[in-house]
Design a protein around this motif. Structure first.
Motif, PDB file in Angstrom:
ATOM      1  N   SER A  33     137.521 -35.901  11.376  1.00 37.86           N
ATOM      2  CA  SER A  33     138.238 -37.199  11.545  1.00 37.86           C
ATOM      3  C   SER A  33     137.411 -38.347  11.030  1.00 37.86           C
ATOM      4  O   SER A  33     137.755 -39.310  10.388  1.00 37.86           O
ATOM      5  N   PHE A  34     136.116 -38.360  11.474  1.00 37.80           N
ATOM      6  CA  PHE A  34     135.151 -39.433  11.421  1.00 37.80           C
ATOM      7  C   PHE A  34     134.843 -39.359   9.660  1.00 37.80           C
ATOM      8  O   PHE A  34     134.621 -40.512   9.405  1.00 37.80           O
ATOM      9  N   GLN A  35     134.640 -38.313   9.123  1.00 41.31           N
ATOM     10  CA  GLN A  35     134.259 -38.238   7.841  1.00 41.31           C
ATOM     11  C   GLN A  35     135.498 -38.690   7.075  1.00 41.31           C
ATOM     12  O   GLN A  35     135.128 -39.351   5.622  1.00 41.31           O
ATOM     13  N   ASN A  36     136.759 -38.294   7.355  1.00 39.66           N
ATOM     14  CA  ASN A  36     137.944 -38.824   6.696  1.00 39.66           C
ATOM     15  C   ASN A  36     137.974 -40.245   6.716  1.00 39.66           C
ATOM     16  O   ASN A  36     138.346 -41.028   5.644  1.00 39.66           O
ATOM     17  N   HIS A  37     137.737 -40.987   7.960  1.00 39.01           N
ATOM     18  CA  HIS A  37     137.861 -42.358   7.814  1.00 39.01           C
ATOM     19  C   HIS A  37     136.519 -42.987   6.943  1.00 39.01           C
ATOM     20  O   HIS A  37     136.738 -43.903   6.374  1.00 39.01           O
ATOM     21  N   LEU A  38     135.494 -42.350   6.985  1.00 37.44           N
ATOM     22  CA  LEU A  38     134.442 -42.850   5.902  1.00 37.44           C
ATOM     23  C   LEU A  38     134.827 -42.816   4.409  1.00 37.44           C
ATOM     24  O   LEU A  38     134.628 -43.677   3.988  1.00 37.44           O
ATOM     25  N   ASP A  39     135.430 -41.707   4.191  1.00 41.51           N
ATOM     26  CA  ASP A  39     136.034 -41.652   2.708  1.00 41.51           C
ATOM     27  C   ASP A  39     136.932 -42.339   2.448  1.00 41.51           C
ATOM     28  O   ASP A  39     136.925 -43.107   1.309  1.00 41.51           O
ATOM     29  N   ARG A  40     137.825 -42.998   3.449  1.00 44.26           N
ATOM     30  CA  ARG A  40     138.899 -43.868   3.048  1.00 44.26           C
ATOM     31  C   ARG A  40     138.362 -45.232   3.254  1.00 44.26           C
ATOM     32  O   ARG A  40     139.006 -46.112   2.492  1.00 44.26           O
ATOM     33  N   SER A  41     137.228 -45.464   3.826  1.00 40.99           N
ATOM     34  CA  SER A  41     136.827 -46.959   4.013  1.00 40.99           C
ATOM     35  C   SER A  41     135.963 -47.204   2.474  1.00 40.99           C
ATOM     36  O   SER A  41     135.346 -48.027   2.280  1.00 40.99           O
ATOM     37  N   ALA A  42     135.476 -46.070   1.840  1.00 40.11           N
ATOM     38  CA  ALA A  42     134.662 -46.420   0.727  1.00 40.11           C
ATOM     39  C   ALA A  42     135.170 -47.304  -0.303  1.00 40.11           C
ATOM     40  O   ALA A  42     134.113 -48.141  -0.712  1.00 40.11           O
ATOM     41  N   PRO A  43     136.234 -47.244  -0.706  1.00 43.17           N
ATOM     42  CA  PRO A  43     136.840 -48.249  -1.771  1.00 43.17           C
ATOM     43  C   PRO A  43     136.641 -50.029  -1.257  1.00 43.17           C
ATOM     44  O   PRO A  43     136.660 -50.454  -2.154  1.00 43.17           O
ATOM     45  N   HIS A  44     136.711 -49.975   0.196  1.00 41.14           N
ATOM     46  CA  HIS A  44     136.989 -51.385   0.693  1.00 41.14           C
ATOM     47  C   HIS A  44     135.600 -52.052   0.757  1.00 41.14           C
ATOM     48  O   HIS A  44     134.987 -51.996   1.914  1.00 41.14           O
ATOM     49  N   LEU A  45     134.821 -52.385  -0.185  1.00 39.85           N
ATOM     50  CA  LEU A  45     133.652 -52.809  -0.001  1.00 39.85           C
ATOM     51  C   LEU A  45     133.310 -54.176   1.001  1.00 39.85           C
ATOM     52  O   LEU A  45     132.496 -54.194   1.857  1.00 39.85           O
ATOM     53  N   VAL A  46     134.449 -54.943   0.776  1.00 43.97           N
ATOM     54  CA  VAL A  46     134.517 -56.362   1.489  1.00 43.97           C
ATOM     55  C   VAL A  46     134.685 -56.094   3.075  1.00 43.97           C
ATOM     56  O   VAL A  46     133.888 -56.658   3.974  1.00 43.97           O
ATOM     57  N   ARG A  47     135.767 -55.340   3.240  1.00 47.57           N
ATOM     58  CA  ARG A  47     136.052 -54.788   4.717  1.00 47.57           C
ATOM     59  C   ARG A  47     134.811 -54.337   5.307  1.00 47.57           C
ATOM     60  O   ARG A  47     134.745 -54.477   6.466  1.00 47.57           O
ATOM     61  N   ARG A  48     134.140 -53.489   4.735  1.00 51.47           N
ATOM     62  CA  ARG A  48     133.202 -52.657   5.359  1.00 51.47           C
ATOM     63  C   ARG A  48     131.740 -53.467   5.660  1.00 51.47           C
ATOM     64  O   ARG A  48     131.555 -53.516   6.712  1.00 51.47           O
ATOM     65  N   TRP A  49     131.620 -54.509   5.001  1.00 50.01           N
ATOM     66  CA  TRP A  49     130.557 -55.406   4.851  1.00 50.01           C
ATOM     67  C   TRP A  49     130.911 -56.518   5.946  1.00 50.01           C
ATOM     68  O   TRP A  49     130.091 -57.012   6.797  1.00 50.01           O
ATOM     69  N   LEU A  50     132.249 -56.698   6.069  1.00 46.42           N
ATOM     70  CA  LEU A  50     132.483 -57.529   7.239  1.00 46.42           C
ATOM     71  C   LEU A  50     132.474 -56.884   8.651  1.00 46.42           C
ATOM     72  O   LEU A  50     131.980 -57.360   9.461  1.00 46.42           O
ATOM     73  N   VAL A  51     132.634 -55.802   8.658  1.00 48.46           N
ATOM     74  CA  VAL A  51     132.393 -54.965  10.005  1.00 48.46           C
ATOM     75  C   VAL A  51     130.956 -54.992  10.232  1.00 48.46           C
ATOM     76  O   VAL A  51     130.621 -55.149  11.442  1.00 48.46           O
ATOM     77  N   THR A  52     130.226 -54.768   9.291  1.00 50.23           N
ATOM     78  CA  THR A  52     128.581 -54.883   9.324  1.00 50.23           C
ATOM     79  C   THR A  52     128.054 -56.333   9.855  1.00 50.23           C
ATOM     80  O   THR A  52     127.342 -56.377  10.851  1.00 50.23           O
ATOM     81  N   LEU A  53     128.866 -57.348   9.151  1.00 43.40           N
ATOM     82  CA  LEU A  53     128.443 -58.575   9.702  1.00 43.40           C
ATOM     83  C   LEU A  53     128.790 -58.917  11.228  1.00 43.40           C
ATOM     84  O   LEU A  53     128.230 -59.625  11.904  1.00 43.40           O
ATOM     85  N   ILE A  54     130.003 -58.215  11.434  1.00 42.95           N
ATOM     86  CA  ILE A  54     130.652 -58.525  12.930  1.00 42.95           C
ATOM     87  C   ILE A  54     129.745 -57.897  13.970  1.00 42.95           C
ATOM     88  O   ILE A  54     129.220 -58.304  15.040  1.00 42.95           O
ATOM     89  N   ALA A  55     129.195 -56.773  13.516  1.00 42.56           N
ATOM     90  CA  ALA A  55     128.161 -55.923  14.500  1.00 42.56           C
ATOM     91  C   ALA A  55     126.914 -56.688  14.736  1.00 42.56           C
ATOM     92  O   ALA A  55     126.110 -56.574  15.599  1.00 42.56           O
ATOM     93  N   ALA A  56     126.432 -57.126  13.383  1.00 42.53           N
ATOM     94  CA  ALA A  56     125.386 -58.111  13.491  1.00 42.53           C
ATOM     95  C   ALA A  56     125.417 -59.340  14.188  1.00 42.53           C
ATOM     96  O   ALA A  56     124.393 -59.726  15.048  1.00 42.53           O
ATOM     97  N   VAL A  57     126.617 -60.131  14.302  1.00 43.52           N
ATOM     98  CA  VAL A  57     126.670 -61.038  15.218  1.00 43.52           C
ATOM     99  C   VAL A  57     126.654 -60.798  16.692  1.00 43.52           C
ATOM    100  O   VAL A  57     126.326 -61.587  17.446  1.00 43.52           O
TER     101      VAL A  57
END
Length: 211
Positions: A33-57
């Motif tokens: 399930s986790f790998q499936n979500h990773l594969d789905r998130s691959a095309p969404h570059l901006v959303r992925r880095w927004l999640v990283t930004l939230i984690a950093a904040v």
């Protein structure tokens, strides 16, 4: 893995597989399930880095609120810097190609006029995944008091800035010397319905091999 059980008399009992245990089945299902979500998130570059930004904040707020864990933050910043250098570096070091004239001449003889895109040593998806995981792990580490080593944090900050300056200076000199740019500003053209996929996905590797 098959584990055999023996009774007190030394006779072998019924065997069972570790994959039949509820914990093992849950781990396999969670991994899929986790790998499936990773594969789905691959095309969404901006959303992925927004999640990283939230984690950093969140991590920065946690360190600011606790006013500690500066050694953990220094290790995290150094690790992110190492990932950044891998992201900006080519997969094949031009210095190694320059030391091997045979391979350089063979490569130049093959399609010398063909455009060769910049291939990163650390792909963007792996860079994002490692950076996000690093922020999450560092955030969890802030809940263990023994990791809060007392240290004068301005010294660590100055040392990291000095390390960052030297590392980026060497990287920029390397880029200018071998004339490569780690960013492609041209418009990418995708044929058909091709979509980028995560680099660490087994299904993505199979599809790439077939194409």
């Amino acid at each position: 893995i098959i584990v055999t059980m023996e009774d007190e008399s030394g006779n072998e009992g019924d065997g069972y597989t570790m994959s039949d245990s509820p914990l093992a089945r849950w781990r396999i299902e969670f991994s899929k399930s986790f790998q499936n979500h990773l594969d789905r998130s691959a095309p969404h570059l901006v959303r992925r880095w927004l999640v990283t930004l939230i984690a950093a904040v969140i991590y920065i707020y946690r360190v600011y609120y606790a006013y500690g864990f500066f050694v953990v933050s220094y290790g995290l910043a150094t690790y992110i810097l190492n990932l950044l250098i891998g992201f900006l570096s080519p997969k094949v070091d031009p210095e190694l190609e320059a030391l091997d004239p045979a391979s350089a001449s063979s490569e130049s003889s093959k399609d010398s006029d063909e455009f060769k895109p910049f291939v990163r040593r650390l792909p963007e998806f792996k860079f994002w995944y490692a950076a996000t995981k690093a922020f999450v792990v560092a955030f969890v580490m802030t809940f263990f008091s023994f990791l809060d080593v007392p240290v004068f944090w301005p010294i660590l900050l100055c040392y990291w800035l000095f390390l960052y300056f030297l590392t980026m200076k060497r990287q920029i000199v390397h880029m200018v010397k071998y004339r490569y740019v780690p960013f492609d500003f041209r418009k990418k053209r995708y044929g058909g319905n091709d979509k980028p996929s995560s680099s660490n996905s087994p299904q993505g590797d199979e599809n790439t091999a077939q194409t």
